[in-house]
Design a protein around this motif. Structure first.
Motif, PDB file in Angstrom:
ATOM      1  N   ILE A 141       1.013   4.466  -2.676  1.00 19.26           N
ATOM      2  CA  ILE A 141       0.894   5.836  -2.198  1.00 19.26           C
ATOM      3  C   ILE A 141       2.087   6.707  -2.538  1.00 19.26           C
ATOM      4  CG2 ILE A 141       0.749   7.313  -0.104  1.00 19.26           C
ATOM      5  CD1 ILE A 141      -1.251   5.024   1.044  1.00 19.26           C
ATOM      6  N   THR A 199      -3.566  -5.295   1.118  1.00 18.83           N
ATOM      7  CA  THR A 199      -2.902  -6.305   2.493  1.00 18.83           C
ATOM      8  C   THR A 199      -4.282  -6.448   3.230  1.00 18.83           C
ATOM      9  OG1 THR A 199      -1.041  -5.169   2.202  1.00 18.83           O
ATOM     10  CG2 THR A 199      -1.213  -6.187   4.205  1.00 18.83           C
ATOM     11  N   LYS A 200      -5.002  -5.559   3.093  1.00 21.24           N
ATOM     12  CA  LYS A 200      -6.301  -5.730   4.348  1.00 21.24           C
ATOM     13  C   LYS A 200      -7.283  -6.384   3.575  1.00 21.24           C
ATOM     14  CE  LYS A 200      -3.381  -3.117   6.132  1.00 21.24           C
ATOM     15  NZ  LYS A 200      -3.150  -1.577   6.213  1.00 21.24           N
ATOM     16  N   LEU A 256      -5.454  -5.559   9.675  1.00 21.31           N
ATOM     17  CA  LEU A 256      -7.142  -5.652   9.515  1.00 21.31           C
ATOM     18  C   LEU A 256      -7.457  -6.156   8.406  1.00 21.31           C
ATOM     19  CD1 LEU A 256      -8.448  -2.954   7.555  1.00 21.31           C
ATOM     20  CD2 LEU A 256      -6.778  -1.919   8.955  1.00 21.31           C
ATOM     21  N   SER A 283      -4.497  -0.342   0.432  1.00 23.87           N
ATOM     22  CA  SER A 283      -3.655  -1.309   0.932  1.00 23.87           C
ATOM     23  C   SER A 283      -4.318  -2.836   0.620  1.00 23.87           C
ATOM     24  CB  SER A 283      -3.423  -1.151   2.266  1.00 23.87           C
ATOM     25  OG  SER A 283      -2.729  -2.205   2.740  1.00 23.87           O
ATOM     26  N   ASP A 298      -8.050   6.910  -0.214  1.00 27.04           N
ATOM     27  CA  ASP A 298      -7.657   5.722   0.274  1.00 27.04           C
ATOM     28  C   ASP A 298      -8.880   4.839   0.633  1.00 27.04           C
ATOM     29  OD1 ASP A 298      -6.688   3.527   1.932  1.00 27.04           O
ATOM     30  OD2 ASP A 298      -4.979   4.439   2.388  1.00 27.04           O
ATOM     31  N   PHE A 358     -10.511   0.896   4.053  1.00 27.93           N
ATOM     32  CA  PHE A 358     -11.543   0.315   5.156  1.00 27.93           C
ATOM     33  C   PHE A 358     -12.712  -0.207   4.681  1.00 27.93           C
ATOM     34  CE2 PHE A 358     -10.246   1.574   9.700  1.00 27.93           C
ATOM     35  CZ  PHE A 358      -8.699   1.296   9.625  1.00 27.93           C
ATOM     36  N   THR A 364       1.123   7.025   5.740  1.00 30.89           N
ATOM     37  CA  THR A 364       1.007   7.839   4.976  1.00 30.89           C
ATOM     38  C   THR A 364       1.545   9.392   5.262  1.00 30.89           C
ATOM     39  OG1 THR A 364      -0.997   6.845   4.053  1.00 30.89           O
ATOM     40  CG2 THR A 364      -0.581   8.954   3.432  1.00 30.89           C
ATOM     41  N   GLU A 412      -9.102   9.859   3.167  1.00 30.58           N
ATOM     42  CA  GLU A 412      -9.089   8.525   3.542  1.00 30.58           C
ATOM     43  C   GLU A 412     -10.567   8.404   4.360  1.00 30.58           C
ATOM     44  OE1 GLU A 412      -5.747   7.117   5.666  1.00 30.58           O
ATOM     45  OE2 GLU A 412      -6.898   5.927   6.817  1.00 30.58           O
ATOM     46  N   TYR A 448      -3.976   7.183   7.733  1.00 30.52           N
ATOM     47  CA  TYR A 448      -2.871   6.312   8.159  1.00 30.52           C
ATOM     48  C   TYR A 448      -1.612   6.848   8.438  1.00 30.52           C
ATOM     49  CZ  TYR A 448      -0.272   1.945   7.544  1.00 30.52           C
ATOM     50  OH  TYR A 448       0.726   0.794   8.006  1.00 30.52           O
ATOM     51  N   VAL A 485       1.009  -8.815   1.375  1.00 31.05           N
ATOM     52  CA  VAL A 485       1.263  -7.372   1.757  1.00 31.05           C
ATOM     53  C   VAL A 485       1.316  -6.896   0.057  1.00 31.05           C
ATOM     54  CG1 VAL A 485       2.748  -5.262   1.990  1.00 31.05           C
ATOM     55  CG2 VAL A 485       2.857  -7.305   3.702  1.00 31.05           C
ATOM     56  N   HIS A 486       0.415  -5.730  -0.296  1.00 33.20           N
ATOM     57  CA  HIS A 486       0.303  -5.388  -1.675  1.00 33.20           C
ATOM     58  C   HIS A 486      -0.547  -4.167  -1.640  1.00 33.20           C
ATOM     59  CE1 HIS A 486      -0.395  -6.701  -6.063  1.00 33.20           C
ATOM     60  NE2 HIS A 486      -1.566  -5.751  -5.980  1.00 33.20           N
ATOM     61  N   GLY A 517       0.816  -1.215   0.007  1.00 32.43           N
ATOM     62  CA  GLY A 517      -0.002   0.017  -0.039  1.00 32.43           C
ATOM     63  C   GLY A 517       0.991   1.378   0.004  1.00 32.43           C
ATOM     64  N   MET A 518       1.923   1.037   0.728  1.00 32.46           N
ATOM     65  CA  MET A 518       2.838   2.229   0.763  1.00 32.46           C
ATOM     66  C   MET A 518       3.484   2.644  -0.617  1.00 32.46           C
ATOM     67  SD  MET A 518       1.987   3.572   3.714  1.00 32.46           S
ATOM     68  CE  MET A 518       2.699   4.991   2.976  1.00 32.46           C
TER      69      MET A 518
HETATM   70  C1  LIG Z   1      -2.350  -0.644   5.923  1.00 27.89           C
HETATM   71  C2  LIG Z   1      -2.815   0.516   5.252  1.00 27.89           C
HETATM   72  C3  LIG Z   1      -1.865   1.318   4.304  1.00 27.89           C
HETATM   73  C4  LIG Z   1      -0.552   1.006   4.057  1.00 27.89           C
HETATM   74  O1  LIG Z   1      -0.585  -0.273   3.565  1.00 27.89           O
HETATM   75  P1  LIG Z   1       0.697  -1.378   3.517  1.00 27.89           P
HETATM   76  O2  LIG Z   1       0.049  -2.219   2.524  1.00 27.89           O
HETATM   77  O3  LIG Z   1       0.884  -1.717   4.844  1.00 27.89           O
HETATM   78  O4  LIG Z   1       1.997  -0.728   2.847  1.00 27.89           O
HETATM   79  C5  LIG Z   1      -2.345   2.591   3.792  1.00 27.89           C
HETATM   80  N1  LIG Z   1      -3.621   2.934   3.999  1.00 27.89           N
HETATM   81  C6  LIG Z   1      -4.601   2.527   4.973  1.00 27.89           C
HETATM   82  C7  LIG Z   1      -5.656   3.012   5.283  1.00 27.89           C
HETATM   83  C8  LIG Z   1      -3.892   1.081   5.786  1.00 27.89           C
HETATM   84  O5  LIG Z   1      -4.672   0.643   6.654  1.00 27.89           O
END
Ligand SMILES: *Cc1c(COP(=O)(O)O)cnc(C)c1O
Length: 381
Positions: A80, A196-197, A325, A194, A172, A175, A103, A143, A100, A206-207, A76-77
């Motif tokens: 961004i 990842t969530k 999360l 992200s 973003d 959520f 960010t 966000e 976040y 992680v992505h 996610g980073m």
């Molecule tokens: C976790 C998160 C990120 C960062 O993403 P990564 O995949 O951990 O690099 C950015 N924005 C939000 C809202 C997040 O919860």
């Protein structure tokens, strides 16, 4: 007839393989592609630039967000960071005050050194947003809902403000997930996740991914994806293609469970405050009903003190203490000492991130088991 969300999730980019008929997209675990003669190839040259598994995932998530293009990144980073690199030294950007933490850290400690100018503003306050604009403002970045207080921003109103100032709006959407909120429909220019969530959904990768509906923006982002090279491996893209097939089902259950937990907490005497956009007591419940089709699975509760937060977390038997999360398993975290520890204490308090605040990522376990777990832990406070 436009396809429904679950149908798109299962079929777009996920057509049977043309060569073999394989019903799942093949995993192209390769770094390079054979060429027939100099300059004669099948559209794939080197896997930083293009990988067929990644392309399939990008087509899929672009469709789910109602965009024309998606550009995938290693986290996610990284996604961004690519958005920020669309801008030049001297350009001014406006960020939400409660983004976040990672960010904010990226802009504050890295991009600032490269001459990117930015201010933070409460994106709920449209007058404050207008007042913070400068002639050089090129991006509004928000966000919604935010972490951990579930504040919402009005995407359509922010898009109007951005566009009348000649700027872009980025959202973003981590959520909510595209199942519950599609910011491009409300006028946003850029959506970032992200993955990842919720998109990954199983706490095993992680992505990050950026989605746009302008080919010009897409071209610039593909250029950055290849030039800077923060690309995901093909296996993570393959896992995402698998995960996204159940996104609709998972999000329904995340939300069903979260609503039950939020209601339980709002009637339990140990809880001082519940933050969940699906409760009529949420100050922006009306906005949630307007721009979201559901309220997702994140619930924060204020127990009044650090001691009570400790007792609550110690009393949980199913819900696990961990950062992150959006996975199938329920997690709990203590923002003041975990995800938001880098924010100075006074600023944290002013924002409402108290020592008694705990954040729950409600998973898709059986509703009754989660309800019993939370009730038992609350009774210990
Ligand atoms: C976790 C998160 C990120 C960062 O993403 P990564 O995949 O951990 O690099 C950015 N924005 C939000 C809202 C997040 O919860």
């Amino acid at each position: 007839m436009p396809l429904g969300f679950a149908t798109k999730a299962i079929h777009i980019g996920q057509e049977p393989d043309a060569l073999t008929g394989s019903v799942t997209v093949p995993l192209y675990q390769t770094s390079t592609f054979a060429q027939e003669a100099i300059g004669v190839h099948k559209g794939f040259e080197y896997a930083r630039t293009q990988n067929p598994t990644r392309t399939a995932w990008e087509r899929n998530i672009a469709a789910l967000e109602n965009g024309s293009h998606a550009i995938a990144f290693a986290s996610g980073m990284a996604a961004i960071d690519a958005i920020a690199r669309l801008f030049d030294a001297g350009d001014h950007l406006l960020l939400a005050e409660d983004m976040y933490g990672g960010t904010f850290r990226l802009f504050d400690t890295v991009l600032r050194r490269h001459g990117v100018l930015f201010d933070t503003v409460d994106m709920r306050d449209l007058r404050a947003v207008r007042a913070a604009l400068r002639p050089t403002t090129r991006l509004l970045f928000t966000e919604t809902p935010t972490n951990p207080l579930m504040n919402l921003s009005d995407i359509a109103a922010l898009a109007d403000i951005a566009h009348s100032a000649g700027a872009l709006l980025a959202v973003d959407n981590t959520f909510a997930s595209p199942y519950f909120q599609q910011p491009l429909r409300w006028g946003a220019d850029i959506v970032v996740h992200s993955a990842t969530k919720y998109l990954g959904g199983h706490s095993d990768l992680v992505h990050g991914v950026v989605i746009v509906h302008s080919s010009e923006l897409a071209e610039r982002l593909y250029f950055l994806q290849n030039a800077a090279g923060a690309v995901p491996g093909p296996f993570d893209c393959w896992l995402l293609l698998r995960s996204v097939k159940t996104l609709a089902l998972r999000m329904e259950q995340h939300q069903r469970n979260a609503q039950v937990i939020a209601e339980l907490c709002s009637t339990h005497p140990a809880v001082a405050r519940v933050h969940y956009p699906g409760l009529p007591s949420h100050p922006q419940h009306e906005l949630a009903l307007r721009q979201m089709s559901g309220f997702s699975g994140m619930v924060s509760i204020d127990l009044g003190s650090r001691e009570k937060a400790d007792r609550f977390i110690a009393g949980l038997r199913i819900i696990t203490l961990a950062e992150s999360l959006g996975g199938v398993e329920s997690l709990v975290c203590h923002p003041a000492t975990m995800t938001h520890a880098s924010i100075p204490e006074a600023q944290r308090r002013a924002r409402g991130i108290t020592d008694g605040l705990v954040r729950l990522s409600i998973g898709i376990e059986d509703t009754n088991d989660l309800r019993d777990d939370v009730r038992h832990a609350l009774d210990q406070c």
